[in-house]
Design an enzyme around this catalytic site. Structure first.
Site, PDB file in Angstrom:
ATOM      1  N   ASP A  59      38.029  36.380  35.271  1.00 26.38           N
ATOM      2  CA  ASP A  59      37.997  37.641  36.029  1.00 26.38           C
ATOM      3  C   ASP A  59      39.005  38.668  35.505  1.00 26.38           C
ATOM      4  O   ASP A  59      38.945  39.839  35.874  1.00 26.38           O
ATOM      5  CB  ASP A  59      38.265  37.379  37.522  1.00 26.38           C
ATOM      6  CG  ASP A  59      37.080  36.711  38.201  1.00 26.38           C
ATOM      7  OD1 ASP A  59      36.025  36.568  37.557  1.00 26.38           O
ATOM      8  OD2 ASP A  59      37.205  36.328  39.380  1.00 26.38           O
TER       9      ASP A  59
ATOM     10  N   ARG B  77      32.914  46.392  45.971  1.00 29.15           N
ATOM     11  CA  ARG B  77      32.621  45.025  46.406  1.00 29.15           C
ATOM     12  C   ARG B  77      33.887  44.181  46.433  1.00 29.15           C
ATOM     13  O   ARG B  77      34.013  43.284  47.269  1.00 29.15           O
ATOM     14  CB  ARG B  77      31.636  44.355  45.433  1.00 29.15           C
ATOM     15  CG  ARG B  77      30.199  44.734  45.630  1.00 29.15           C
ATOM     16  CD  ARG B  77      29.324  43.808  44.828  1.00 29.15           C
ATOM     17  NE  ARG B  77      29.829  42.442  44.945  1.00 29.15           N
ATOM     18  CZ  ARG B  77      29.799  41.533  43.984  1.00 29.15           C
ATOM     19  NH1 ARG B  77      29.284  41.834  42.811  1.00 29.15           N
ATOM     20  NH2 ARG B  77      30.283  40.324  44.172  1.00 29.15           N
TER      21      ARG B  77
ATOM     22  N   ARG C  87      24.301  31.865  36.212  1.00 28.36           N
ATOM     23  CA  ARG C  87      24.970  31.310  37.383  1.00 28.36           C
ATOM     24  C   ARG C  87      24.100  30.370  38.213  1.00 28.36           C
ATOM     25  O   ARG C  87      23.736  30.675  39.353  1.00 28.36           O
ATOM     26  CB  ARG C  87      25.543  32.440  38.241  1.00 28.36           C
ATOM     27  CG  ARG C  87      26.431  33.347  37.434  1.00 28.36           C
ATOM     28  CD  ARG C  87      27.094  34.406  38.252  1.00 28.36           C
ATOM     29  NE  ARG C  87      28.335  33.964  38.853  1.00 28.36           N
ATOM     30  CZ  ARG C  87      29.185  34.769  39.471  1.00 28.36           C
ATOM     31  NH1 ARG C  87      28.921  36.040  39.582  1.00 28.36           N
ATOM     32  NH2 ARG C  87      30.296  34.309  40.000  1.00 28.36           N
TER      33      ARG C  87
ATOM     34  N   CYS D 227      27.240  39.696  40.827  1.00 31.08           N
ATOM     35  CA  CYS D 227      27.336  40.368  39.528  1.00 31.08           C
ATOM     36  C   CYS D 227      26.389  39.717  38.524  1.00 31.08           C
ATOM     37  O   CYS D 227      26.243  38.498  38.505  1.00 31.08           O
ATOM     38  CB  CYS D 227      28.752  40.236  38.976  1.00 31.08           C
ATOM     39  SG  CYS D 227      29.931  41.350  39.719  1.00 31.08           S
TER      40      CYS D 227
ATOM     41  N   LYS E 249      40.053  38.279  47.622  1.00 31.13           N
ATOM     42  CA  LYS E 249      38.626  38.362  47.984  1.00 31.13           C
ATOM     43  C   LYS E 249      37.959  36.994  47.899  1.00 31.13           C
ATOM     44  O   LYS E 249      37.314  36.537  48.846  1.00 31.13           O
ATOM     45  CB  LYS E 249      37.905  39.344  47.062  1.00 31.13           C
ATOM     46  CG  LYS E 249      36.388  39.299  47.218  1.00 31.13           C
ATOM     47  CD  LYS E 249      35.674  40.049  46.130  1.00 31.13           C
ATOM     48  CE  LYS E 249      35.469  39.284  44.858  1.00 31.13           C
ATOM     49  NZ  LYS E 249      34.167  38.666  44.628  1.00 31.13           N
ATOM     50  N   ASN E 250      38.090  36.332  46.743  1.00 33.85           N
ATOM     51  CA  ASN E 250      37.354  35.078  46.548  1.00 33.85           C
ATOM     52  C   ASN E 250      37.809  33.997  47.521  1.00 33.85           C
ATOM     53  O   ASN E 250      37.011  33.173  47.966  1.00 33.85           O
ATOM     54  CB  ASN E 250      37.501  34.592  45.109  1.00 33.85           C
ATOM     55  CG  ASN E 250      36.669  35.423  44.136  1.00 33.85           C
ATOM     56  OD1 ASN E 250      35.856  36.250  44.568  1.00 33.85           O
ATOM     57  ND2 ASN E 250      36.870  35.224  42.851  1.00 33.85           N
TER      58      ASN E 250
HETATM   59  C1  UD1 Z   1      33.927  31.959  41.224  1.00 31.17           C
HETATM   60  C2  UD1 Z   1      34.422  33.355  41.522  1.00 31.17           C
HETATM   61  C3  UD1 Z   1      34.319  34.247  40.284  1.00 31.17           C
HETATM   62  C4  UD1 Z   1      35.003  33.602  39.089  1.00 31.17           C
HETATM   63  C5  UD1 Z   1      34.503  32.179  38.886  1.00 31.17           C
HETATM   64  C6  UD1 Z   1      35.255  31.431  37.809  1.00 31.17           C
HETATM   65  C7  UD1 Z   1      33.886  33.632  43.879  1.00 31.17           C
HETATM   66  C8  UD1 Z   1      33.061  34.340  44.876  1.00 31.17           C
HETATM   67  N1  UD1 Z   1      33.625  33.922  42.596  1.00 31.17           N
HETATM   68  O1  UD1 Z   1      32.538  32.080  40.912  1.00 31.17           O
HETATM   69  O2  UD1 Z   1      34.940  35.498  40.582  1.00 31.17           O
HETATM   70  O3  UD1 Z   1      34.736  34.366  37.933  1.00 31.17           O
HETATM   71  O4  UD1 Z   1      34.643  31.426  40.112  1.00 31.17           O
HETATM   72  O5  UD1 Z   1      36.614  31.445  38.056  1.00 31.17           O
HETATM   73  O6  UD1 Z   1      34.766  32.882  44.187  1.00 31.17           O
HETATM   74  N2  UD1 Z   1      27.903  26.606  37.016  1.00 31.17           N
HETATM   75  C9  UD1 Z   1      26.830  25.784  36.786  1.00 31.17           C
HETATM   76  N3  UD1 Z   1      26.233  25.202  37.863  1.00 31.17           N
HETATM   77  C10 UD1 Z   1      26.662  25.381  39.149  1.00 31.17           C
HETATM   78  C11 UD1 Z   1      27.775  26.235  39.351  1.00 31.17           C
HETATM   79  C12 UD1 Z   1      28.378  26.825  38.259  1.00 31.17           C
HETATM   80  O7  UD1 Z   1      26.410  25.596  35.654  1.00 31.17           O
HETATM   81  O8  UD1 Z   1      26.083  24.802  40.070  1.00 31.17           O
HETATM   82  C13 UD1 Z   1      28.560  27.275  35.852  1.00 31.17           C
HETATM   83  C14 UD1 Z   1      28.476  28.796  35.932  1.00 31.17           C
HETATM   84  O9  UD1 Z   1      27.256  29.280  35.436  1.00 31.17           O
HETATM   85  C15 UD1 Z   1      29.660  29.220  35.093  1.00 31.17           C
HETATM   86  C16 UD1 Z   1      30.679  28.119  35.350  1.00 31.17           C
HETATM   87  O10 UD1 Z   1      29.949  27.013  35.892  1.00 31.17           O
HETATM   88  O11 UD1 Z   1      29.327  29.192  33.732  1.00 31.17           O
HETATM   89  C17 UD1 Z   1      31.771  28.511  36.322  1.00 31.17           C
HETATM   90  O12 UD1 Z   1      31.193  28.965  37.521  1.00 31.17           O
HETATM   91  P1  UD1 Z   1      31.889  28.748  38.934  1.00 31.17           P
HETATM   92  O13 UD1 Z   1      33.248  28.197  38.741  1.00 31.17           O
HETATM   93  O14 UD1 Z   1      30.949  28.003  39.803  1.00 31.17           O
HETATM   94  O15 UD1 Z   1      32.016  30.230  39.441  1.00 31.17           O
HETATM   95  P2  UD1 Z   1      31.627  30.796  40.856  1.00 31.17           P
HETATM   96  O16 UD1 Z   1      32.045  29.833  41.913  1.00 31.17           O
HETATM   97  O17 UD1 Z   1      30.228  31.279  40.828  1.00 31.17           O
END
Ligand code: UD1
Length: 429
Positions: free
Chosen positions: A315, A407, A128, A123, A29-30
């Site tokens: 995850d 989802r 985030r 979620c 999915k991701n």
């Molecule tokens: C993606 C995955 C999600 C998975 C996560 C971590 C998708 C759609 N989702 O989410 O299933 O759990 O990777 O493997 O691919 N952060 C910041 N600032 C930012 C971006 C992120 O502080 O601009 C923080 C987030 O709050 C979190 C951490 O970084 O604490 C990791 O987030 P991130 O790796 O960005 O996850 P997603 O890309 O949202």
């Protein structure tokens, strides 16, 4: 190809059945969501194979269609013709439902010189933020304003971004993907340091390179991108879903069943296999892409800390906790990525698990059995945790909140039933 569950469907599980046979894992999915966003970079038609059938993918199809992409679906093969984009503005009602929709910001901006994307939803596992995405795009020469909940990014330099050296404060998956896509069409070289190393990043770079991009180092902490002017058509296969893979291995382990999990990539699940081995779950390879779970009569508790790849994936934290709830002795689970990712704990406790949470640490005392109960899936991965717990519990478990499961899991109940699980989806009251 895309099935959609009703928001109020429930899943009725009769626990205690031994599973058998083989299950085929779907595309990730991701990864598919990022790759679909990546097709926005391409002025010709791109084809993706092994696209999973689930609600988030259907949402992404709607978002891309709203931007003018012509999408044609034939089972798990989906074609994207982004040759004539008609809008640079993503609709709020679609983007607000899914975090992955924010991936369109980078490609849309770099291709069109402008993009307006509402702050994403998804979620509720934490706050985030998107600051790393925004700072990365600013470094590439974009002007970014966030007003009324909408991120408005514009290329300062006419229609082309300019390569830059970017250091990510933390290795965010989404930020790495957004910046990498934006940099493919930027002028000159971009270097992303402290980049995320997840298999989904490698997959996205694979698609971009198949379209003519010049990306090196994906899968390491330094990604180097030489910008090109245009990308061309490509035909690309999405990687197997490592989280779905882990969920089925855990379903086999918790029911003490020797099932085969097929169409997987073993190298993507190494951190999970290492933890399974530690607690006493073995496996053997039936083929390079099929694994047989070798369960044991009992499992040992262990400590788990979620980390960016190649650490243990956040995850898989919740489904893994269902298994630890039934292991011998104590376990400690530390969630380092998302501050609100223990919502399944209250539900597992309703089923008889002995778990206490303090901040981002869950302390689990293994119990000898779980008992079926009505439980609510509060987020995507919590839904898998509750289904897995329900398979092992005495009596009937009723999981509501199934829209979370729909989802992100491709026909989960159908695949579980194929393995002999006793579960049925019913409309909620
Ligand atoms: C993606 C995955 C999600 C998975 C996560 C971590 C998708 C759609 N989702 O989410 O299933 O759990 O990777 O493997 O691919 N952060 C910041 N600032 C930012 C971006 C992120 O502080 O601009 C923080 C987030 O709050 C979190 C951490 O970084 O604490 C990791 O987030 P991130 O790796 O960005 O996850 P997603 O890309 O949202």
């Amino acid at each position: 190809m895309i099935s959609s569950g009703q928001a109020d469907d429930i899943l009725k599980i009769q626990g205690g059945k031994t599973l058998s046979g083989q299950v085929t894992i779907s595309g990730a999915k991701n990864s598919a969501l990022a790759l679909m966003a990546g097709t926005l970079l391409c002025s010709e038609t791109c084809q993706l194979q092994n696209v999973p059938s689930l609600v988030d993918i259907r949402l992404m199809v709607q978002i891309l269609s709203a931007l003018g992409v012509k999408v044609t679906t034939n089972q798990d093969v989906v074609q994207f013709d982004a040759s004539h984009l008609t809008s640079t503005e993503a609709p709020y009602e679609m983007v607000s439902k899914m975090r992955g929709s924010f991936f369109i910001l980078g490609p849309l901006l770099t291709r069109m010189g402008e993009a307006r994307v509402p702050m994403p939803g998804g979620c509720s596992i934490g706050t985030r933020p998107v600051d790393l995405h925004v700072r990365g795009l600013q470094a590439l020469g974009a002007e970014v304003n966030i007003e009324h909940g909408v991120v408005h990014a514009r290329a300062k330099n006419g229609k082309r971004l300019v390569g830059a050296q970017i250091y990510l404060d933390s290795p965010s998956v989404g930020a790495t993907e957004n910046i990498m896509m934006a940099a493919t069409l930027a002028e000159g070289e971009t270097i992303i340091d402290n980049a995320a190393q997840e298999p989904e990043i490698v997959d996205l770079a694979g698609l971009c390179n198949a379209m003519g991009a010049k990306i090196e180092g994906a899968g390491t902490s330094r990604i180097v991108i030489q910008g090109v002017e245009k990308l061309h058509e490509a035909d690309y296969r999405v990687i197997p879903d490592r989280i779905e893979t882990a969920s089925f291995i855990l379903a086999g382990a918790i029911t003490r069943s020797s099932i085969i999990v097929d169409a997987i990539n073993i190298s993507h699940i190494k951190p999970i296999l290492a933890k399974l081995k530690e607690i006493g779950i073995g496996y053997e390879l039936e083929s390079p892409t099929a694994l047989r779970v070798i369960p044991a009569a009992s499992y040992r508790g262990t400590d788990v800390e979620t980390l960016p790849h190649p650490g243990f994936p956040t995850d898989v934290q919740s489904p893994f906790m269902s298994l630890l709830a039934l292991a011998d002795g104590n376990s400690v689970v530390t969630e380092t990525l998302f501050e609100n990712r223990f919502m399944h704990v209250a539900e597992l406790t309703r089923m008889g698990a002995d778990i206490k949470v303090k901040g981002n640490v869950a302390m689990i005392k293994g119990v000898s059995s779980l008992s079926g109960a009505p439980v609510i899936a509060t987020d995507l991965r919590a839904s898998a945790a509750l289904v897995i717990a329900g398979l092992a519990a005495d009596g009937e478990t009723i999981v509501s909140g199934l829209h979370h499961m729909d989802r992100g899991y491709d026909r989960l109940e159908e695949k579980m039933r194929g393995l002999g699980a006793d579960l049925i989806r019913l409309p909620g009251v």
